[in-house]
Every structure is written in structure tokens, then in C-alpha cells.
Design a protein around this motif. Structure first.
Motif, PDB file in Angstrom:
ATOM      1  N   ALA A 107     -20.474   2.697 -26.893  1.00 41.73           N
ATOM      2  CA  ALA A 107     -21.405   1.649 -27.317  1.00 41.73           C
ATOM      3  C   ALA A 107     -22.421   2.199 -28.307  1.00 41.73           C
ATOM      4  N   ARG A 108     -22.898   3.404 -28.046  1.00 42.98           N
ATOM      5  CA  ARG A 108     -23.871   4.017 -28.946  1.00 42.98           C
ATOM      6  C   ARG A 108     -23.291   4.245 -30.339  1.00 42.98           C
ATOM      7  N   LEU A 109     -22.008   4.582 -30.367  1.00 44.68           N
ATOM      8  CA  LEU A 109     -21.344   4.839 -31.645  1.00 44.68           C
ATOM      9  C   LEU A 109     -20.797   3.573 -32.295  1.00 44.68           C
ATOM     10  N   GLY A 110     -20.817   2.463 -31.556  1.00 48.15           N
ATOM     11  CA  GLY A 110     -20.230   1.235 -32.073  1.00 48.15           C
ATOM     12  C   GLY A 110     -18.714   1.313 -32.145  1.00 48.15           C
ATOM     13  N   VAL A 111     -18.133   2.071 -31.215  1.00 56.08           N
ATOM     14  CA  VAL A 111     -16.681   2.307 -31.213  1.00 56.08           C
ATOM     15  C   VAL A 111     -15.997   1.361 -30.239  1.00 56.08           C
ATOM     16  N   THR A 112     -14.978   0.681 -30.720  1.00 53.63           N
ATOM     17  CA  THR A 112     -14.094  -0.117 -29.886  1.00 53.63           C
ATOM     18  C   THR A 112     -12.692   0.453 -30.029  1.00 53.63           C
ATOM     19  N   PRO A 113     -12.052   0.879 -28.940  1.00 55.74           N
ATOM     20  CA  PRO A 113     -10.707   1.463 -29.041  1.00 55.74           C
ATOM     21  C   PRO A 113      -9.761   0.539 -29.795  1.00 55.74           C
ATOM     22  N   THR A 114      -8.982   1.105 -30.708  1.00 52.43           N
ATOM     23  CA  THR A 114      -8.068   0.310 -31.517  1.00 52.43           C
ATOM     24  C   THR A 114      -6.620   0.677 -31.229  1.00 52.43           C
ATOM     25  N   LYS A 115      -5.769  -0.330 -31.196  1.00 52.85           N
ATOM     26  CA  LYS A 115      -4.339  -0.107 -30.988  1.00 52.85           C
ATOM     27  C   LYS A 115      -3.732   0.605 -32.184  1.00 52.85           C
ATOM     28  N   LYS A 116      -4.270   0.339 -33.376  1.00 58.78           N
ATOM     29  CA  LYS A 116      -3.740   0.948 -34.604  1.00 58.78           C
ATOM     30  C   LYS A 116      -3.778   2.464 -34.530  1.00 58.78           C
ATOM     31  N   LEU A 117      -4.876   2.998 -33.973  1.00 57.22           N
ATOM     32  CA  LEU A 117      -5.007   4.452 -33.858  1.00 57.22           C
ATOM     33  C   LEU A 117      -4.517   4.970 -32.510  1.00 57.22           C
ATOM     34  N   GLY A 118      -3.965   4.078 -31.689  1.00 56.92           N
ATOM     35  CA  GLY A 118      -3.442   4.495 -30.394  1.00 56.92           C
ATOM     36  C   GLY A 118      -4.510   5.023 -29.463  1.00 56.92           C
ATOM     37  N   GLN A 119      -5.692   4.425 -29.513  1.00 54.34           N
ATOM     38  CA  GLN A 119      -6.817   4.942 -28.739  1.00 54.34           C
ATOM     39  C   GLN A 119      -6.878   4.356 -27.333  1.00 54.34           C
ATOM     40  N   ASN A 120      -6.706   5.214 -26.351  1.00 54.13           N
ATOM     41  CA  ASN A 120      -6.942   4.895 -24.941  1.00 54.13           C
ATOM     42  C   ASN A 120      -7.687   6.085 -24.376  1.00 54.13           C
ATOM     43  N   PHE A 121      -8.968   5.902 -24.074  1.00 52.24           N
ATOM     44  CA  PHE A 121      -9.820   7.007 -23.670  1.00 52.24           C
ATOM     45  C   PHE A 121      -9.720   7.254 -22.163  1.00 52.24           C
ATOM     46  N   VAL A 122      -9.472   8.511 -21.780  1.00 52.50           N
ATOM     47  CA  VAL A 122      -9.446   8.871 -20.361  1.00 52.50           C
ATOM     48  C   VAL A 122     -10.887   8.912 -19.854  1.00 52.50           C
ATOM     49  N   HIS A 123     -11.152   8.208 -18.758  1.00 50.88           N
ATOM     50  CA  HIS A 123     -12.513   8.179 -18.230  1.00 50.88           C
ATOM     51  C   HIS A 123     -12.602   8.683 -16.788  1.00 50.88           C
ATOM     52  N   ASP A 124     -11.523   9.251 -16.281  1.00 47.94           N
ATOM     53  CA  ASP A 124     -11.511   9.725 -14.908  1.00 47.94           C
ATOM     54  C   ASP A 124     -11.599  11.251 -14.884  1.00 47.94           C
ATOM     55  N   PRO A 125     -12.710  11.815 -14.410  1.00 48.54           N
ATOM     56  CA  PRO A 125     -12.869  13.270 -14.403  1.00 48.54           C
ATOM     57  C   PRO A 125     -11.775  14.014 -13.642  1.00 48.54           C
ATOM     58  N   ASN A 126     -11.307  13.452 -12.535  1.00 52.93           N
ATOM     59  CA  ASN A 126     -10.263  14.136 -11.768  1.00 52.93           C
ATOM     60  C   ASN A 126      -8.968  14.255 -12.560  1.00 52.93           C
ATOM     61  N   THR A 127      -8.635  13.220 -13.333  1.00 54.84           N
ATOM     62  CA  THR A 127      -7.440  13.285 -14.173  1.00 54.84           C
ATOM     63  C   THR A 127      -7.599  14.346 -15.247  1.00 54.84           C
ATOM     64  N   VAL A 128      -8.782  14.414 -15.834  1.00 54.78           N
ATOM     65  CA  VAL A 128      -9.039  15.412 -16.873  1.00 54.78           C
ATOM     66  C   VAL A 128      -8.932  16.821 -16.292  1.00 54.78           C
ATOM     67  N   ARG A 129      -9.492  17.008 -15.107  1.00 59.59           N
ATOM     68  CA  ARG A 129      -9.370  18.322 -14.453  1.00 59.59           C
ATOM     69  C   ARG A 129      -7.904  18.670 -14.200  1.00 59.59           C
ATOM     70  N   ARG A 130      -7.147  17.672 -13.769  1.00 60.47           N
ATOM     71  CA  ARG A 130      -5.729  17.894 -13.487  1.00 60.47           C
ATOM     72  C   ARG A 130      -4.977  18.300 -14.758  1.00 60.47           C
ATOM     73  N   ILE A 131      -5.264  17.643 -15.858  1.00 61.86           N
ATOM     74  CA  ILE A 131      -4.598  17.971 -17.124  1.00 61.86           C
ATOM     75  C   ILE A 131      -4.975  19.375 -17.571  1.00 61.86           C
ATOM     76  N   ALA A 132      -6.253  19.687 -17.510  1.00 66.21           N
ATOM     77  CA  ALA A 132      -6.705  21.007 -17.935  1.00 66.21           C
ATOM     78  C   ALA A 132      -6.093  22.101 -17.075  1.00 66.21           C
ATOM     79  N   ALA A 133      -5.979  21.860 -15.772  1.00 65.26           N
ATOM     80  CA  ALA A 133      -5.389  22.854 -14.882  1.00 65.26           C
ATOM     81  C   ALA A 133      -3.905  23.036 -15.167  1.00 65.26           C
ATOM     82  N   ALA A 134      -3.199  21.915 -15.388  1.00 65.48           N
ATOM     83  CA  ALA A 134      -1.759  21.982 -15.665  1.00 65.48           C
ATOM     84  C   ALA A 134      -1.471  22.675 -16.989  1.00 65.48           C
TER      85      ALA A 134
END
Length: 303
Positions: free
Chosen positions: A23-50
Motif C-alpha cells: 500500500a505504501r508503494l502503491g503496488v497492486t500485484p499484476t498477472k502480467k508480471l506473474g506477481q503472487n507475493f508470499v506472505h506466510d513466514p513459515n512457508t518462507v522459512r521452509r523454502i529457505a531451509a530446503a
């Protein structure tokens, strides 16, 4: 000050932080750029560990977005090169990292506003990347992985998150119904394996599909074979995957008879189909064609 979500360890972004920064950046995820932002810390930890990033690894991350995965990678890696196509996100990422994780980790980050498909080793200053770790835009995931493996021979291993269907194709072996061009071309560079599934609800916005993690480890390609020539054989073999190789490679070799001669010289049954061949078999066909001076197809292979 942006608050960090999660338990002890790296400061990470939770759902509230992701939406607040966007919101601060005025960013809205766009399908054109394939943007889907991960917002779950546990998933991010899992990816980093893997990803099994070591202290001496230099990571290249494609499409870092708001920085969720970047923040998890920085404590583990020697350095992270983040390649971001969106100019707003690229410009904001260093500040987000400094604000959330502090200046010491921010110093380990280099952000490049660029298209990953046009990125080369010379564009990444310092020690060459040794690991690719990324939540890839689904519309360009396979080309990005193959391109970076081609132009960054320093890459030793990696972990990418892609559409589950694409993940299944990338790790498939000969004989699988989803084995095809991506499978065979990735096998030229690396041994790939599935590292798990990621559900849609950890993303913003929520995609309609599951995601999959693909881990890979670099290996030597088949000996005495030219990559572009082998990839041309792969492209031809799967362009008409229901046909036998004698028929599918006819255009590439010049005629069905020429294709059969090359296949027999390579020790491959002309009645076999592309999905039955491993990358070493495609390399054998390419070598046999070179020995016979068969007229390979004029079209350049896709990466």
C-alpha cells in the motif's frame, strides 16, 4: 518502522507487513508480471531451509517482489543478487531490507532492475552466483531456469517455486506422461527432484493453482555433445510427441530415412518415442547426426 513477523531467527514479513508495504508503494500485484507475493513466514522459512544455502553461497533470486524470501536468504548466504523486473519493487527492496533486518544484512544485498531472461554473469558484480533460489513468475519459470543455468556456469544448486504442474514436468523422468522438453533440457544441466507442494493460501493474491518446489544439483552434461545441437533434437522429438522418432525427427534430419539412419547409428530404435529417451540418448542422437553430417534443422533450439 516495519514490524517483522515470526519467531526467533531472520526478521520476516507477515500478511499485515506485506499489505502495508504494498500500500505504501502503491503496488497492486499484476498477472502480467506473474506477481503472487508470499506472505506466510513459515512457508518462507521452509523454502529457505530446503534451499540449503551455505555461508559461502552467493544467491541469485529472481522476482523478489516485496522481499519476503530475500529476508530469509540474507542471513544464510554470503550475498544475494536480487533481479527484479518491476522498477518500483526494485527501487524499494533495499530500503525494506534495511528497515526490517538492519544495515548489516542490507549490505549483503545487490538489487538489479532487469529482466532475468536478459541477465548474464557480467551483470552481477563480485563473486559469481552459486545458488538460484526464487519464487518464479509462473509465466516465465522454465525459460528463466534454463537461461540462468546456461549463462551462469557457477551455479551449483538451487530451489525454485513454480506452478505445481510445471514442477511435475521439470522433475519427470523418461517414461512419465508429463516428461517432455522442460524435463529433458533441465536434465542436461542438473539432477532435479521434487521438494514439496505449496498451497495457494500462502500467497497474496491467492492463485487458483498449487505451487511446487523443485530442487536441483548441477552435474556434468553428456560428454562430447553440443548443447544447442542436443536441444534441437529434443525440440524436434517432442514437437509431435505421439509420433515415432523416425517420423518426429524427419524434418530435423532431412527425411524419415535419414532420421532412421541416425537413430540406428545412435543405438535408438526408430519406433521409439521422445518420452522414452533420457538426455544422454538425445545427446547420442546428436553425436550420430554430427558423424553422419546429417543436415540438422535450421531453426535454433529454444532454451
Amino acid at each position: 518502522m516495519v514490524s517483522a513477523a515470526g519467531a526467533p531467527g531472520a526478521a520476516l514479513l507477515g500478511p499485515a507487513e506485506v499489505r502495508r508495504i504494498a500500500a505504501r508503494l502503491g503496488v497492486t500485484p499484476t498477472k502480467k508480471l506473474g506477481q503472487n507475493f508470499v506472505h506466510d513466514p513459515n512457508t518462507v522459512r521452509r523454502i529457505a531451509a530446503a534451499a540449503a544455502v551455505a555461508a559461502d553461497d552467493v544467491v541469485i533470486e529472481v522476482g523478489p517482489g516485496l522481499g519476503s524470501l530475500t529476508l530469509a536468504l540474507l542471513p544464510a548466504a554470503a550475498h544475494v543478487h536480487a533481479v527484479e523486473l518491476d522498477p518500483v519493487l526494485a527501487g524499494a527492496l533495499p530500503g525494506t531490507v534495511a528497515e526490517v533486518a538492519g544495515p548489516a544484512l542490507a549490505a549483503k544485498l545487490t538489487v538489479r532492475h532487469a529482466d532475468a531472461l536478459r541477465t548474464a554473469a557480467a551483470d552481477l558484480p563480485g563473486a559469481p552466483p552459486t545458488a538460484l533460489v526464487a519464487n518464479l513468475p509462473y509465466n516465465v519459470a522454465v525459460p528463466v531456469v534454463l537461461h540462468l543455468l546456461a549463462v551462469l556456469p557457477s551455479l551449483r544448486h538451487g530451489l525454485v517455486m513454480v506452478q505445481k504442474e510445471v514442477a511435475d514436468r521439470l522433475v519427470a523422468g523418461p517414461g512419465s506422461r508429463v516428461y517432455g522438453v522442460p524435463s529433458a533440457k533441465l536434465a542436461w544441466y542438473a539432477e532435479a527432484r521434487s521438494a514439496g507442494r505449496v498451497p495457494p493460501n500462502v500467497f497474496w493474491p491467492v492463485p487458483r493453482i498449487d505451487s511446487g518446489l523443485v530442487a536441483f544439483t548441477r552435474r556434468d552434461p553428456p560428454p562430447d555433445a553440443d548443447r544447442r545441437a542436443v536441444f534441437a533434437v529434443i525440440d524436434a522429438a517432442f514437437a509431435q510427441r505421439r509420433k515415432t522418432l523416425r517420423a518426429a525427427l524427419a524434418g530435423w534430419a532431412g527425411s524419415p530415412a535419414a532420421a532412421e539412419a541416425v537413430l540406428r547409428a545412435a543405438g535408438i530404435a526408430p519406433g521409439a518415442r521422445g518420452e522414452q529417451l533420457a538426455v544422454a540418448d538425445f545427446a547420442a542422437v546428436s553425436r550420430a547426426a554430427a558423424r553422419a553430417d546429417a543436415p540438422a534443422g535450421a531453426a535454433a533450439p529454444r532454451e
